[in-house]
Structures are given as structure tokens and as C-alpha cells.
Write a protein that holds these residues in place. Structure first.
Motif, PDB file in Angstrom:
ATOM      1  N   ASP A 346      41.224  40.714  40.085  1.00 27.26           N
ATOM      2  CA  ASP A 346      41.737  41.948  39.488  1.00 27.26           C
ATOM      3  C   ASP A 346      43.177  41.776  39.017  1.00 27.26           C
ATOM      4  O   ASP A 346      43.755  42.704  38.461  1.00 27.26           O
ATOM      5  CB  ASP A 346      41.720  43.079  40.537  1.00 27.26           C
ATOM      6  CG  ASP A 346      40.361  43.748  40.655  1.00 27.26           C
ATOM      7  OD1 ASP A 346      39.650  43.823  39.643  1.00 27.26           O
ATOM      8  OD2 ASP A 346      40.017  44.210  41.759  1.00 27.26           O
ATOM      9  N   TYR A 371      35.020  38.099  35.630  1.00 25.25           N
ATOM     10  CA  TYR A 371      35.300  39.520  35.858  1.00 25.25           C
ATOM     11  C   TYR A 371      36.481  40.010  35.021  1.00 25.25           C
ATOM     12  O   TYR A 371      36.519  41.156  34.579  1.00 25.25           O
ATOM     13  CB  TYR A 371      35.580  39.725  37.359  1.00 25.25           C
ATOM     14  CG  TYR A 371      35.629  41.166  37.773  1.00 25.25           C
ATOM     15  CD1 TYR A 371      34.472  41.825  38.168  1.00 25.25           C
ATOM     16  CD2 TYR A 371      36.822  41.880  37.755  1.00 25.25           C
ATOM     17  CE1 TYR A 371      34.499  43.159  38.531  1.00 25.25           C
ATOM     18  CE2 TYR A 371      36.863  43.215  38.120  1.00 25.25           C
ATOM     19  CZ  TYR A 371      35.700  43.845  38.508  1.00 25.25           C
ATOM     20  OH  TYR A 371      35.729  45.171  38.866  1.00 25.25           O
ATOM     21  N   SER A 401      35.532  42.971  47.314  1.00 27.61           N
ATOM     22  CA  SER A 401      36.734  43.803  47.091  1.00 27.61           C
ATOM     23  C   SER A 401      37.325  43.785  45.686  1.00 27.61           C
ATOM     24  O   SER A 401      38.508  44.050  45.511  1.00 27.61           O
ATOM     25  CB  SER A 401      37.847  43.421  48.083  1.00 27.61           C
ATOM     26  OG  SER A 401      37.391  43.549  49.405  1.00 27.61           O
ATOM     27  N   LEU A 402      36.508  43.495  44.666  1.00 25.72           N
ATOM     28  CA  LEU A 402      37.056  43.614  43.316  1.00 25.72           C
ATOM     29  C   LEU A 402      36.901  45.022  42.762  1.00 25.72           C
ATOM     30  O   LEU A 402      37.698  45.460  41.943  1.00 25.72           O
ATOM     31  CB  LEU A 402      36.381  42.621  42.357  1.00 25.72           C
ATOM     32  CG  LEU A 402      36.738  41.149  42.515  1.00 25.72           C
ATOM     33  CD1 LEU A 402      36.093  40.327  41.411  1.00 25.72           C
ATOM     34  CD2 LEU A 402      38.252  40.940  42.503  1.00 25.72           C
ATOM     35  N   VAL A 403      35.847  45.723  43.177  1.00 27.17           N
ATOM     36  CA  VAL A 403      35.567  47.031  42.576  1.00 27.17           C
ATOM     37  C   VAL A 403      34.854  47.911  43.587  1.00 27.17           C
ATOM     38  O   VAL A 403      34.090  47.407  44.415  1.00 27.17           O
ATOM     39  CB  VAL A 403      34.702  46.856  41.294  1.00 27.17           C
ATOM     40  CG1 VAL A 403      33.357  46.225  41.596  1.00 27.17           C
ATOM     41  CG2 VAL A 403      34.527  48.167  40.538  1.00 27.17           C
ATOM     42  N   ARG A 404      35.158  49.200  43.561  1.00 34.05           N
ATOM     43  CA  ARG A 404      34.455  50.121  44.448  1.00 34.05           C
ATOM     44  C   ARG A 404      33.296  50.766  43.684  1.00 34.05           C
ATOM     45  O   ARG A 404      32.167  50.331  43.781  1.00 34.05           O
ATOM     46  CB  ARG A 404      35.422  51.172  45.015  1.00 34.05           C
ATOM     47  CG  ARG A 404      34.761  52.316  45.763  1.00 34.05           C
ATOM     48  CD  ARG A 404      33.892  51.851  46.936  1.00 34.05           C
ATOM     49  NE  ARG A 404      34.533  50.916  47.814  1.00 34.05           N
ATOM     50  CZ  ARG A 404      35.232  51.242  48.883  1.00 34.05           C
ATOM     51  NH1 ARG A 404      35.369  52.499  49.212  1.00 34.05           N
ATOM     52  NH2 ARG A 404      35.783  50.329  49.639  1.00 34.05           N
TER      53      ARG A 404
ATOM     54  N   ARG B 404      38.736  54.031  41.592  1.00 35.68           N
ATOM     55  CA  ARG B 404      39.540  53.894  42.800  1.00 35.68           C
ATOM     56  C   ARG B 404      40.648  52.861  42.553  1.00 35.68           C
ATOM     57  O   ARG B 404      41.770  53.212  42.252  1.00 35.68           O
ATOM     58  CB  ARG B 404      38.651  53.504  43.991  1.00 35.68           C
ATOM     59  CG  ARG B 404      39.402  53.107  45.255  1.00 35.68           C
ATOM     60  CD  ARG B 404      40.375  54.193  45.752  1.00 35.68           C
ATOM     61  NE  ARG B 404      39.783  55.492  45.860  1.00 35.68           N
ATOM     62  CZ  ARG B 404      39.191  55.973  46.930  1.00 35.68           C
ATOM     63  NH1 ARG B 404      39.154  55.261  48.017  1.00 35.68           N
ATOM     64  NH2 ARG B 404      38.661  57.171  46.932  1.00 35.68           N
ATOM     65  N   ASP B 405      40.320  51.583  42.654  1.00 35.00           N
ATOM     66  CA  ASP B 405      41.336  50.562  42.422  1.00 35.00           C
ATOM     67  C   ASP B 405      41.749  50.634  40.951  1.00 35.00           C
ATOM     68  O   ASP B 405      40.966  50.338  40.053  1.00 35.00           O
ATOM     69  CB  ASP B 405      40.753  49.184  42.749  1.00 35.00           C
ATOM     70  CG  ASP B 405      41.808  48.095  42.737  1.00 35.00           C
ATOM     71  OD1 ASP B 405      42.739  48.171  41.906  1.00 35.00           O
ATOM     72  OD2 ASP B 405      41.698  47.166  43.547  1.00 35.00           O
ATOM     73  N   ARG B 407      43.330  48.907  39.026  1.00 29.26           N
ATOM     74  CA  ARG B 407      43.222  47.705  38.194  1.00 29.26           C
ATOM     75  C   ARG B 407      41.898  47.655  37.442  1.00 29.26           C
ATOM     76  O   ARG B 407      41.746  46.892  36.493  1.00 29.26           O
ATOM     77  CB  ARG B 407      43.395  46.451  39.061  1.00 29.26           C
ATOM     78  CG  ARG B 407      44.796  46.321  39.623  1.00 29.26           C
ATOM     79  CD  ARG B 407      44.881  45.192  40.622  1.00 29.26           C
ATOM     80  NE  ARG B 407      43.973  45.419  41.752  1.00 29.26           N
ATOM     81  CZ  ARG B 407      43.793  44.575  42.754  1.00 29.26           C
ATOM     82  NH1 ARG B 407      44.458  43.435  42.759  1.00 29.26           N
ATOM     83  NH2 ARG B 407      42.969  44.859  43.741  1.00 29.26           N
ATOM     84  N   ASN B 408      40.932  48.482  37.889  1.00 28.97           N
ATOM     85  CA  ASN B 408      39.664  48.553  37.167  1.00 28.97           C
ATOM     86  C   ASN B 408      39.675  49.607  36.067  1.00 28.97           C
ATOM     87  O   ASN B 408      38.651  49.852  35.425  1.00 28.97           O
ATOM     88  CB  ASN B 408      38.523  48.844  38.149  1.00 28.97           C
ATOM     89  CG  ASN B 408      38.151  47.615  38.963  1.00 28.97           C
ATOM     90  OD1 ASN B 408      37.778  46.595  38.391  1.00 28.97           O
ATOM     91  ND2 ASN B 408      38.268  47.693  40.271  1.00 28.97           N
TER      92      ASN B 408
END
Lengths: 500, 500
Positions: A346, A371, A401-404, B404-405, B407-408
């Protein structure tokens, strides 16, 4: 979904303007649909009938979530909803569907904790508990360093007084699954620490030669049962050993793959086979990398049919970026095909992120994860120009843990732009997922467009063979065999099977 | 960050190959950097010096997070880290920096709960508690329906025995902020319910004419203090009222904006002004929309200089999609400029998602959010061709459950592709954010590339004027005034100011 009816005659705007508007609108949506992955697939009448059933259930699921977002599981951590996937009718259809190949999976992440637990019931397994769990097969107590006492697993288990609890505790070492993932894995650091610890724990147990062979054989079996016909497996090629302490060269590990593949395909004639990508840890210096490359070339020479190419593994943020190895990797690219992990991050604008640039410039045949690609328009151009396959692993990216909320996964944009995506599952055993069906399911119902249908699924399956490391004759053969399986699936499809 | 040294002479690969490689690599990264937003800005020597200070602090923050991802706040809910933003040196520099305009903000979301609390201390405010909080200014107990008893706020407060607790409870109605956002806002539905309830609560209090005027005046003041020189405010234009119960036509509300803007700019000569976008709720039928459009045209006729255009507001997933209103909106587009909310959704392939197509086809001058844009390559082409501004509100999208994060957030891709982005803040008061600096800060340190620098910030500020609804003469004037402010900021910049 909302119905829209036009009462055009109420409005003074010229009907021709409105016609023109809807014509333009239709063209934009049509051209987006055509551009999207699978948009050019045309379905036979029989396929169209299957599609109606599939989309009936997909719309039911997606529209329910749209209306009740609180029950949309895929916005939460995978561990909070994985048990519900099995109840989905779309999932069950996808399970039954031939999915082609899994091109991005790792040696010791193929099978789950229940399989690993069974191994701990085999004879000659020694265990030692200190801050870590140590497991080694041997015919005498091992001398490997451990702050505790080495004892036979069978004895440790029977002395435990409570085998159920003993096994439950043991099983926790063989999975990342926890009931409270948000607490246990607050950031990518903790997740990867647990992930690396998993491999650290299982490697000494799995690299006992007979176990290694059986594990891979059983993995092929499990993948085949999930309707996968071909694998490209990345392996760090650990040194295998025997009970008497004999330790083999990694080339023996490579040969083991060749042997198991041969044995497996002999028994399962419909299974197309597997190839090996040598993928040692990336956190090394240049001289170690030289050794890796030499080994890769030796393996290629000894078993050119089984060997597919080279990659580097480990958390990209912490390992060496590809740029550190440019001279060596440039030199070896005439001899080796590359399948680099790149952009599994990220962190935009870091050296990790720039791995995408190097992977493409070094001539990678496919990219692992990619990604970070939406942030790299020039790399994207190269990928389109060179038709480089993108190995996307949605559950892995969520767990690691890159994206929720999975709807924010860049795969949605990859699909919309018709990029050469192949879906894979990375380490499904580590998070107790099915070999590939769950990744397909989540991508299909939660990442792809609501309107994406059987054509997307078929194209994804075809891509997995098209972008494989098979030579062109084998590829044609694989595609022919896939089509046979696919038609069988279509011919035997019975929508009522999924009713209950 | 990791240093990379090349010991080229160790390798037999031709030096020219390596040169060629690094040349290509440089070109790709250079061209990506050029394409990215701000990539074509060139900095003066003085600006370059400011940039060194800015980037010194940015690298310190970002690299610390890279090395310690657990302390990277922006992967969590905004409410869990907002209090730490103020300690950032990068943030303090951004606060001091002229940021141009805020083009996407809503009438009653401009100021925070502390400001609203002060209003509750004014005379003649009646309060009634039932399941909701009801607040109306009047010179006699209101007759508005309420299951409780109407009483003067001053009395209710003094009878409460505990004013501190009374005020703390009251304040909770004026903010979305909570300490446990993941529990209180499990999905977009609960978030938007609370968000709508906020407006439902404050509207009757704020639409008391003198309060409405003062609120907007004070909002302009607060935005100016955050170094913003121009606003385009979306308003639902509620009916204002007087203490005696007189209720005004919405056109009076529009005129109030004109009056306040005039008064404010008279006192604050460096403030460029503001314009009004009429943006009523989207969850209506076609006949109501007709009324909206008629009103918009009347306002335009009466105050062409203040009126910028038309939009529709409310949760896009639940309101009517634009396609329902195509004939009316087509008819009115010759008279009205559109600034539609479009694609503020995670639901790919739904009618909400397709609002992007309609917004562009209806000739929108800018798009609100455009969060779903990465999934629409043809819409993207139109946006580039027609140079349509994208109003991005990162904190809003995070608070309102899209991501959420951070960075996404698709903003990273928008910036990488050099799309015409303007940053705004939507409803900063509702989540207790600064008028615009926090949105700039988060976009700069957590969404944009680590390498993005002062050139990005300057371009974002310039874009906010370039894509405004100002006519071309005013735009030139605004840009001239911005440049004056910008140069003043650069000339007076003192890095040591941010040291402590």
C-alpha cells in the motif's frame, strides 16, 4: 434494484435529444462491458441457461447486501465471515465449475491445519516447546537448538492429560485464523510476523522427504477436487531430510516435485500437471542471489519440462527491492523466465512500490499481486503492450492487511479495464480457504461488477491457462482439455441442485 | 528507506545493457512523475527551499510509518487518530499554506459542534426531547410535533442540575464523532443514518434567519482562517423563519447567501468570495425535481453572479439515480450548470455506480466524489476529454464508510494519472475536521506518493480555482490573487517555525 420508467411525453425536450442521449449512454456502458474481462466471450445457448441460474443467485445475494449493507460480509475481515461462504449457492456453483489453473500458490501454504494435524500423528515426529513450536522427524531425539526438551510427539500428546486441548493448542500454530483478527493483527507487521512464523513452524516438519512428497501429492488431489487442472507452485526448495539425519541438496526437492507430478498425473489422467517456480526469500544479499540463480539454472537444465522460472518471496516492504539485483537478474533473464512478486504493498512511491517497474523491465512473464498497479500508468501501458499476466489473490491481500472492504481491491479496476488477470489463492491453507473457489467467489460477488456473469468466470479460467508457463503446444492441449471439462460442466448443469 | 549501491563491475552483463536498463527505468519513473498531478509545475528557488523543509518532515513521517506500520494512523478510522493530526509539522505547514478554494462543501456541515453549542446559548431557543432532539427559535412555545414538552433551552439547561452533563449530551447531537466508531458505525447504513439525523437535528435551529446568516458569515471566517480564499457551497436552501413564525421562500435563503458574501468580502478584502450551488435532496419524484429546477432557474435569474449551478444530495445508494430524471435534466442543461454527486459508492455495476455515466452525459462541469471512477474506463476518457473536475473528499469518504485504510482511496490513482482533481472537505464540521487542511494533509502524506511534494500541493490549490464556477475574467483575477498569497507564503516561510 430500482425500476426506471420513462414518461417521455411529459417533457418538452425533443424526443430525438432523448433518443440520442440514451443511445450515447448505451454505447458507453456497452463499450465498458466489452472492454471488461470476459466482455468478448459469447455464450452458447446452454451456457446462457447456466448463466441465468448463476445470475439469479448472484443478484439475490448482491441485492440483499445492497439493501442491507450491515450483512455485507466482505467489508469485514475474511476471518469474520469465512464460515458463511459455504452457504452461498453462487459459491457452490463456482465450486463445481472448472476453474483452469492456480498459478500463484506457495509450497507450504497449499493445505490447511487439519491436514497438518494429521501429520503430527505420524511416527517419529519429535516436538519441543519453547517460545516457538519445534517439529522434526527423526529416529532419535534431535539436536536442533530448543530451550525446551525434545520428546516424541506421541508421548507429549499422551502425557498431556487432555488430548483435545493439546491438539487444539497445536492446531493454532498451523493457521492464521483467529476469532478476533482486528485485535490480533492490528497492522501488516503483526500479520506478516504470524505468517512467517507459520512457515518457520511447519517447514522442519514438512521437509521430511516422505511427508514433503505426500503433502504435495495430497495438495494436487485437493486442488483437483476443487476443479483445478493445473498448478504452478512457487517453492523455496528447502533441504529435505531423512529420519537418520541425511540432508539433501535443494535440487532433490525440485526432483521430488517432478516425481510427484508424474505419479499424480499417472493416476489422475484428467489432471494436466504442474510446474515449479523456484522462489527463495528476497531478504538476501547479492552473493546469495547469485547462488539462487545458479541453482535455478541447474534445475532448469535437469528438468526443463517441470521448471517454469524464478521469483523471490517474503514481505516486499522488508525484503530487498528488485533494483538491488538488477545486474544479476538482467544477466540471467536470457536463461530464466521471471514471475516476480511486485507491488504487493500500500506504500505508494517507495522502493517496494517501484518493484513493479523493475519486474516489467526485467521481462517478467507474469506479476505476483501487482496490487499497486493503479498508481503506475506507464507500467500499466507496458503490461498491456507486453500482455503480462497479473496474478491476483484477493483473500490473501485481505488477510495480509492490504485492504479491508474488498470492494476497494484494485481488482475491480483491473477487471473493468480488461487487464490480463488470473485469479489465484497464494496460501489458502494458511487461512483455511478452499484451494481456489473462495477466491473466485469473493472476486465474483464482491469485487467484480454486479453485472459480471459467467463470461467473466470463463475468461478467468481460460486466462489461467493462457498466461501459464506451458509451451504453446501444451497450452493448446490444456485449453482443449479445459473446454472438454467446461462443456461437461455446462451439459450436466442442473440449477435445481443448488436450490437447497 | 534503503540505499542502493551498484557494484556493476562484478557482473559480466554488459555495462551498456545496464545503462540501457537504468535509462529505461528512469524514463518510466520520470514520465509517471510528469503525468502525475503537479508533475509539470516548476518551482522557483524560493519554492524549492520551502519544498526541502516540507519534504524533510514528510519523509520523516512517512518513513516512520513504513518502518512502524502499527503507528500508521490512516489505516484506521479517522475518529481514532484525528487528535494526532495537529501534532504533525507537515500539517502545520499545510495549515499556513494558501489552499485556494473549497468547491465541495454543504451548507450545514461547515462548522463544528462547539459552534453549534454556542448557538444553543442564544435567547429564544426552544427545545423538546423525544426520541430526537428538537430545536426551534420562537417567541412563544412552538407547535411543531414533539412527544415531549417544549421549553426554553435556557430553562431546560438550568433545570438540568448538571449543566456540564447537559451540554455534553447536547453536543453529542452535533457531531458524528464517537470514540468507538467501529461499533457505532458497522456499515454505511448506520453511518448515513447518523449523518442524516445530524442534519435533521440542526436544520430547524440553523434556519432561523439571523442564525443562518451569522452561521454562514462565521463559516466564511473559519475557512478564510484556514487559508481558503473562495467557496462554492451546496445548499438545500431550507425555508428560513423569524421568531414570530414568519416562513420565507427558499429564494430568500439564496438571497441571504448573496448578502452575507457581500458583507463578508467587504470586511475581508483578501477573500475572493463564494458561490451557491442549489443542491436539494435526491430522494424525490419527478414532479418535485421539476420544482427544484424551476427554483434553480429563478435563483439564477435573480442573482446570476452568486448562483453557480445545480446538484442533488443524499446517500446515492438510496436516492433516485440520475437516470430517472434524464428528460428534465436534459431540458434544463442549457440554462443550468451541473455539479452532480456521482459514484459516491462501493457498489460496482449498480444504478448508483452508473450515475457517473449520466453525470458526464448530462454535461456536469464537475463531479462530486467520483469514487467509483476506476471502474469506468469510458467515463474516464470523457472526463479527460472534457476536462471535468473531480471533487475528492478523502475524510468524508472514510467517515462515511466507503474506505478504511485511506491508502486504498482511488485518489492515489487519480493523482498518478494526473486527473483534474480538486480536494474538498464535504462536511468538515460534522466530523470536527478543519475546514480543509486536514483533507489536504491526509491526501498528501497518506494517499499521494511518498515522493509527491510542494508541486502537488500547489497544483491542487490552483485546480481549485481553475475548476471553479468563476467566469474566465474572475478566474484570472482569483488566480492572480492566489499567486500573490502564495508568494507571500513562500517569501515569509521559515522552516524553524515548525521545529517544535
Amino acid at each position: 434494484m430500482r425500476a426506471v420508467i420513462f414518461l417521455l411525453y411529459f417533457y418538452s425536450v425533443y424526443a430525438s435529444d432523448i433518443d440520442e442521449y440514451f443511445d450515447k449512454r448505451y454505447k458507453i456502458l456497452k463499450s465498458e462491458s466489452r472492454l471488461s474481462l470476459g466482455g468478448n466471450v459469447s455464450l452458447s445457448d446452454k451456457e446462457a441457461a447456466v448463466n441465468i441460474c448463476l445470475m439469479h443467485y448472484k443478484f439475490k445475494e448482491v441485492d440483499y447486501w445492497f439493501d442491507n449493507p450491515r450483512y455485507f460480509n466482505c467489508s469485514r475481515h475474511y476471518f469474520n465471515y469465512k464460515q458463511y461462504i459455504k452457504t452461498s449457492k453462487v459459491f457452490r456453483i463456482i465450486q463445481d465449475m472448472p476453474k483452469g489453473a492456480a498459478l500463484h500458490v506457495h509450497d507450504m501454504g497449499l493445505l490447511g491445519p487439519d491436514y497438518l494435524m494429521n501429520i503430527t500423528y505420524q511416527d517419529n515426529l519429535y516436538v519441543c516447546f519453547d517460545n516457538n513450536l519445534h517439529l522434526i522427524f527423526a529416529n532419535a531425539p534431535p539436536k536442533s537448538p530448543c530451550d525446551g526438551k525434545w520428546q516424541l510427539m506421541s508421548k507429549a500428546r499422551s502425557f498431556s492429560n487432555n488430548v483435545t486441548k493439546f491438539d487444539a493448542d497445536l492446531r493454532n500454530h498451523f493457521t492464521l485464523f483467529v476469532k478476533n483478527p482486528d485485535t490480533v493483527y492490528p497492522s501488516i507487521r503483526e500479520t506478516w510476523r504470524a505468517f512467517m512464523k507459520f512457515f518457520f513452524t511447519v517447514q522442519p516438519m514438512l521437509s521430511y522427504r516422505p511427508v514433503w512428497e505426500q503433502y504435495f501429492y495430497d495438495a494436487l488431489k485437493k486442488f483437483r477436487e476443487d476443479n483445478i487442472m493445473y498448478l504452478e507452485v512457487r517453492s523455496i526448495l528447502p533441504n529435505l531430510y531423512e529420519l537418520d539425519g541425511t540432508v539433501y541438496d535443494p535440487i532433490v526437492t525440485a526432483k521430488t516435485y517432478k516425481k510427484v507430478i508424474k505419479n499424480f498425473t499417472k493416476v489422475h489422467r484428467d489432471f494436466f500437471g504442474a510446474k515449479l517456480i523456484y522462489a527463495p526469500p528476497r531478504k538476501v544479499d547479492r552473493s546469495k542471489l547469485e547462488e539462487y540463480l545458479e541453482l535455478a539454472k541447474r534445475i532448469k537444465q535437469e528438468m526443463p519440462d517441470t521448471f517454469a522460472g524464478f521469483d523471490l518471496v517474503g514481505q516486499e516492504d522488508l525484503g530487498s527491492p528488485l533494483i538491488e539485483f538488477v545486474p544479476q537478474l538482467l544477466e540471467s533473464r536470457k536463461e530464466l523466465n521471471y514471475f516476480f512478486h511486485a507491488g504487493e504493498t500500500d506504500w505508494y512511491g517507495t522502493l517496494t512500490d517501484e518493484n513493479l517497474v523493475d519486474a516489467v523491465l526485467l521481462g517478467a512473464k507474469r506479476l505476483g499481486h501487482a496490487y499497486a498497479l493503479p498508481k503506475h500508468p506507464q507500467v500499466l501501458n507496458e503490461i498491456i503492450k507486453k500482455d503480462i499476466g497479473l496474478e491476483v489473490n484477493v483473500i490473501s491481500n485481505a488477510v495480509l492487511s492490504l485492504v479491508r472492504d474488498i470492494r476497494n481491491h484494485p481488482l475491480s479496476a483491473f477487471l473493468a479495464h480488461g487487464l490480463p488477470v488470473v485469479l489465484s489463492s497464494d496460501d489458502p491453507g494458511v487461512w483455511e480457504a478452499d484451494p481456489l473457489s473462495e477466491d473466485f467467489y469473493i472476486a465474483f460477488v464482491a469485487v467484480a461488477s454486479r453485472l459480471s456473469d459467467l463470461r467473466l468466470l470463463k475468461q478467468l479460467a481460460i486466462n489461467s491457462l493462457k498466461y501459464s508457463a506451458l509451451d504453446s503446444i501444451s497450452k493448446d492441449d490444456a485449453l482443449r482439455k479445459f473446454n472438454y471439462k467446461w462443456n461437461e460442466f455446462i451439459d450436466n448443469f442442473n440449477c435445481s441442485k443448488y436450490q437447497h
